[in-house]
Design an enzyme around this catalytic site. Structure first.
Site, PDB file in Angstrom:
ATOM      1  N   GLY A 507      41.975  14.344  22.609  1.00 18.75           N
ATOM      2  CA  GLY A 507      40.907  14.796  23.729  1.00 18.75           C
ATOM      3  C   GLY A 507      41.372  13.319  24.819  1.00 18.75           C
ATOM      4  N   GLY A 508      40.872  13.014  25.564  1.00 18.78           N
ATOM      5  CA  GLY A 508      41.561  11.991  26.723  1.00 18.78           C
ATOM      6  C   GLY A 508      39.876  11.945  27.489  1.00 18.78           C
ATOM      7  CG  PHE A 511      35.427   5.622  29.208  1.00 17.88           C
ATOM      8  CD1 PHE A 511      34.151   7.099  29.261  1.00 17.88           C
ATOM      9  CD2 PHE A 511      35.145   4.856  30.294  1.00 17.88           C
ATOM     10  CE1 PHE A 511      32.931   7.257  29.449  1.00 17.88           C
ATOM     11  CE2 PHE A 511      33.646   5.208  30.829  1.00 17.88           C
ATOM     12  CZ  PHE A 511      32.676   6.164  30.562  1.00 17.88           C
ATOM     13  N   GLY A 512      39.208   6.363  27.437  1.00 19.70           N
ATOM     14  CA  GLY A 512      40.658   6.147  26.993  1.00 19.70           C
ATOM     15  C   GLY A 512      40.733   7.439  25.784  1.00 19.70           C
ATOM     16  CG  ASP A 622      31.471   9.862  32.628  1.00 15.65           C
ATOM     17  OD1 ASP A 622      30.308  10.479  34.260  1.00 15.65           O
ATOM     18  OD2 ASP A 622      32.433   9.828  31.990  1.00 15.65           O
TER      19      ASP A 622
END
Length: 821
Positions: A507-508, A511-512, A622
């Site tokens: 996944g992504g 943040f990266g 977040d």
């Protein structure tokens, strides 16, 4: 005395000359250019409301070319929406003049006083047509002084690469004249590029993207009276409203923005994609909200000649085997339009007798074939191959019941994968014999070397295996030798080996990206490649060591890290249950109430530990379903805590990206107030409403208004069963449901002073403290009003885009989890 008169006369004439010169220049702030005035150098026109500016600009830092253009006045980045002389730049704006000619045309004269661009209006021009005005819509209008309401010429009739709100794009049904948008040649060159948008040349009510004004590569779908079928955002009422007019003379489309403070534009850029951009005041940057076509590889000739487009490759474009970039500097900078050239010239069949080697064919499987093939009638694949081989200009062939050959440059070749909607084909690319991966050359010395080497290879075979085995053992041992406090310190090459060169993406997010890996002892891990980290190595290690010392059953365990050069990576435990995001859609697995309540309680305990039990209070910043992971037993793990410490100043930019965490941001983020742990409470409350209902807020079917507003109203009235996921059939503990719903509404109060602490939330969920009925938050009451519905529709539309992307990620995660099982 005569001398005195002469001096006075000279002074008088000089003053007149200077006055005329001053009057011919523009004042410092005007939206109008009149006859006798001219614009040059740094002078500009500014629209009356200050929205737009017209003047000279240079598109590149090292460019010596200047153009007349219009751009946004109040946006820090100079984004050009219209260019006059895009085909005829000037070199010195100080000696160049834009003015109205005596015949009423708007003309740009270069330093030699020669016209290089003109409005060239074909409409009737009266003698008093001597006024050009820059409007607050971004439209440059040429009109009569006596009749200012009638325009003779306007820039909206002649768009370049940008379609602005209020502008139109269509066709004159009487003259057959099309309005079209044409891309820039490159991001730094406004000259007309090869990509164009216009109405369909066949007369149908749809828009098409054309390559070289001939090849159609995207269609909007027919207008059905309400929307274009293939255009996102036109199926429902949003803040961007598109309409279509089919009159007696003109047939065109136009769009408007229903929220006055919103800034949006549509651009067909140099990559051939049409993109809708929205300006975000919070981050002071443009946010891309629509892209057509979705895949950049669907754009013809994006990679130039003899290059293949691979959407799953990090570089997107790559040269064919046997080819190299025609312009390496441009290629390395991402400008692929120059394409590739052969490493070795082909040998035509007629030259073989003169000592040349016969050309061969490289088989390229599962590709989308180039356009414009030539069809031949042959009896089979071998005859198709011979037809290409005997034709010196043939560069490739393909055979699938019919024979197709290509001559000259090959363009628009696209690599496909299993599962793609389009079926892939096999292309046979013609190469020089020396460039074939397995050459058919059979020189005697090659054969001799092979025969003599066979015996040696047999003898050393087992020795090589032994060396490889020893090296692998040493490498695996190295991975676990680097220890810093509670964490493992990995080398970047080790993580490449563990993740198979970062090949399996889990996944992504902002943040990266996260990749799956396997340790030498077969333990599965998750490796996150951070983006946007600006900390030095020493500070990064110190912050990571602090995070590694934080241990809690409801916090995702950090196993190790990597810090080498610009590479910053974090290594976590792998969570087979995926993220909570994957259970918030109608087609997802249904979690029973007991499981949901334990997940909610676990999340609260994890956040409370960060806020109140750590040496330093850690604000997550977040909280959202995507950052809540589940293990095999559905125990909740809060992930990505401490990112604010690792990313530093870039954290707020990542967090407030519109397609990242819309819907969970506390009002403090938007209003610019200081951030406290209470921002996590707001996000937690929004997430509780989604977990109770089992759906995304924006896609909820129970309410026609903003779901959190409606949900707060039901809680205040005591009708909590209407909030419960319908798939549970009312199977829930009513006392627990009441606690969760009331806690959610207390957490999303507009003022942080009205929100509880996370420690109090845990006590309420555990049944230790009672919780009263909360009021409806003022901000949610405001969104329920009719005059705020456009903002609400647009907010829900952006959330829907994010939800569709997340659904696709969750489907991929489910497949990977099944394979692991």
């Amino acid at each position: 005395m005569n001398a005195a008169k002469s001096n006075k006369s000279f002074s008088f004439l000089t003053c007149i000359s200077i006055s005329i010169s001053i009057l011919s220049h523009l004042s410092s702030a005007t939206d109008t250019l009149s006859l006798g005035q001219f614009l040059s150098g740094n002078q500009t026109l500014v629209s009356k409301g200050g929205n737009f500016e017209l003047g000279f600009f240079s598109p590149g830092n090292n460019s010596s070319n200047y153009y007349i253009g219009i751009w946004y006045k109040n946006i820090p980045t100079r984004d050009i929406i219209w260019v006059a002389n895009r085909e005829t730049p000037v070199s010195n704006p100080s000696t160049t003049e834009l003015k109205i000619s005596q015949d009423g045309q708007l003309v740009l004269f270069n330093q030699s006083k020669l016209p290089v661009w003109s409005s060239n209006s074909t409409r009737s021009i009266s003698s008093d047509a001597k006024l050009a005005v820059l409007l607050d819509s971004g439209n440059l209008v040429l009109k009569n002084v006596s009749n200012s309401s009638a325009s003779i010429w306007q820039s909206f009739d002649h768009p370049t690469d940008t379609w602005m709100p209020g502008a139109w794009l269509g066709v004159n049904k009487v003259t057959g004249e099309f309005q079209s948008m044409t891309s820039w040649k490159t991001p730094k060159d406004p000259a007309p590029g090869p990509y164009t948008e216009r109405m369909d040349p066949d007369g149908s009510n749809q828009y098409v993207f054309l390559y070289n004004n001939s090849e159609v590569y995207w269609r909007s779908g027919l207008w059905n009276g309400q929307y274009f079928g293939a255009v996102p955002g036109t199926r429902e009422k949003t803040a961007i409203m598109l309409s279509f007019v089919d009159g007696e003379v003109w047939k065109y489309a136009t769009y408007t923005i229903t929220v006055p403070s919103m800034i949006a534009r549509f651009v067909i850029d140099s990559s051939g994609q049409g993109k809708t951009w929205l300006w975000l005041n919070s981050s002071q940057q443009w946010q891309q909200i629509f892209t057509m076509p979705l895949s950049p590889c669907d754009v013809p000739s994006l990679c130039g000649a003899f290059a293949v487009c691979d959407q799953k490759s990090s570089s997107l474009c790559s040269c064919y085997t046997g080819f190299q970039p025609a312009s390496p500097p441009a290629w390395n900078s991402g400008d692929w339009v120059s394409g590739c050239v052969r490493r070795t010239h082909l040998q035509c069949s007629s030259n073989i007798s003169n000592g040349g080697e016969q050309d061969g064919f490289l088989e390229m499987q599962n590709v989308k074939l180039p356009s414009n093939p030539q069809s031949l009638i042959v009896s089979g694949a071998e005859e198709c191959k011979l037809a290409c081989q005997n034709n010196c200009s043939c560069t490739a062939y393909a055979y699938d019941t019919t024979c197709s050959i290509w001559q000259g440059d090959l363009r628009s070749l696209q690599q496909l994968y299993d599962g793609d909607a389009a079926a892939g084909s096999t292309l046979h690319l013609r190469l020089a014999a020396s460039d074939l991966p397995s050459s058919r050359r059979s020189h005697k010395w090659v054969l001799a070397v092979i025969l003599s080497a066979v015996a040696a290879l047999v003898l050393i075979f087992f020795a090589v295996l032994g060396v490889i085995w020893m090296l692998q053992r040493q490498k695996r041992g190295k991975i676990s030798m680097h220890v810093e406090g509670p964490l493992l310190r990995f080398a970047y090459v080790d993580l490449q080996h563990i993740t198979k060169n970062f090949s399996e993406k889990l996944g992504g997010g902002g943040f990266g990206s996260v990749f799956k890996g396997t340790m030498p002892d077969s333990t599965i891990i998750a490796v996150k490649k951070l983006e946007g980290v600006r900390q030095g190595e020493k500070q990064f290690r110190a912050e990571v060591s602090t995070l590694g010392s934080i241990q809690h059953i409801n916090l995702l365990r950090l196993r190790g890290f990597c810090c080498e050069g610009v590479n910053r990576l974090l290594v976590y435990d792998y969570m087979p249950g995926g993220s909570l995001d994957c259970y918030l859609s109608p087609n997802s697995e249904v979690l029973d109430w007991r499981t949901r309540y334990q997940i909610i309680l676990g999340i609260a305990r994890g956040i409370a530990y960060l806020h109140e039990k750590c040496r330093e209070c850690i604000i997550h910043c977040d909280i959202k379903p995507g950052n809540i992971l589940l293990d095999a037993e559905f125990c909740a793990k809060v992930a990505d805590f401490g990112m604010a410490k690792l990313l530093g100043r870039d954290f707020s930019r990542v967090l407030t990206t519109m397609r990242g965490t819309v819907g969970y941001l506390a009002p403090e983020w938007i209003s610019g107030l200081p951030i406290t742990p209470k921002v996590d409470l707001y996000s937690f409350g929004m997430m509780l409403l989604e977990l109770v209902s089992g759906q995304r807020n924006s896609s909820h079917s129970k309410s026609k208004t903003f779901f959190p507003s409606w949900a707060a109203q039901q809680v205040m009235e005591g009708d909590i069963m209407s909030l419960l996921d319908d798939r549970l059939d009312g199977q829930a503990d009513m006392e627990e449901l009441m606690r969760v719903c009331r806690v959610a509404c207390w957490c999303i109060q507009e003022s942080e002073l009205d929100r509880p602490s996370m420690g109090q939330v845990v006590l309420i969920l555990e049944g230790v403290l009672d919780v009263n009925t909360p009021p409806i938050p003022k901000m949610l009451q405001l969104l329920m009003q009719e005059d705020h519905q456009p903002e609400l529709h647009f907010y829900n539309h952006l959330r829907t885009i994010k939800d569709e992307e997340q659904s696709e990620n969750c489907q991929n995660s489910v497949v990977k989890s099944q394979n692991d099982t």
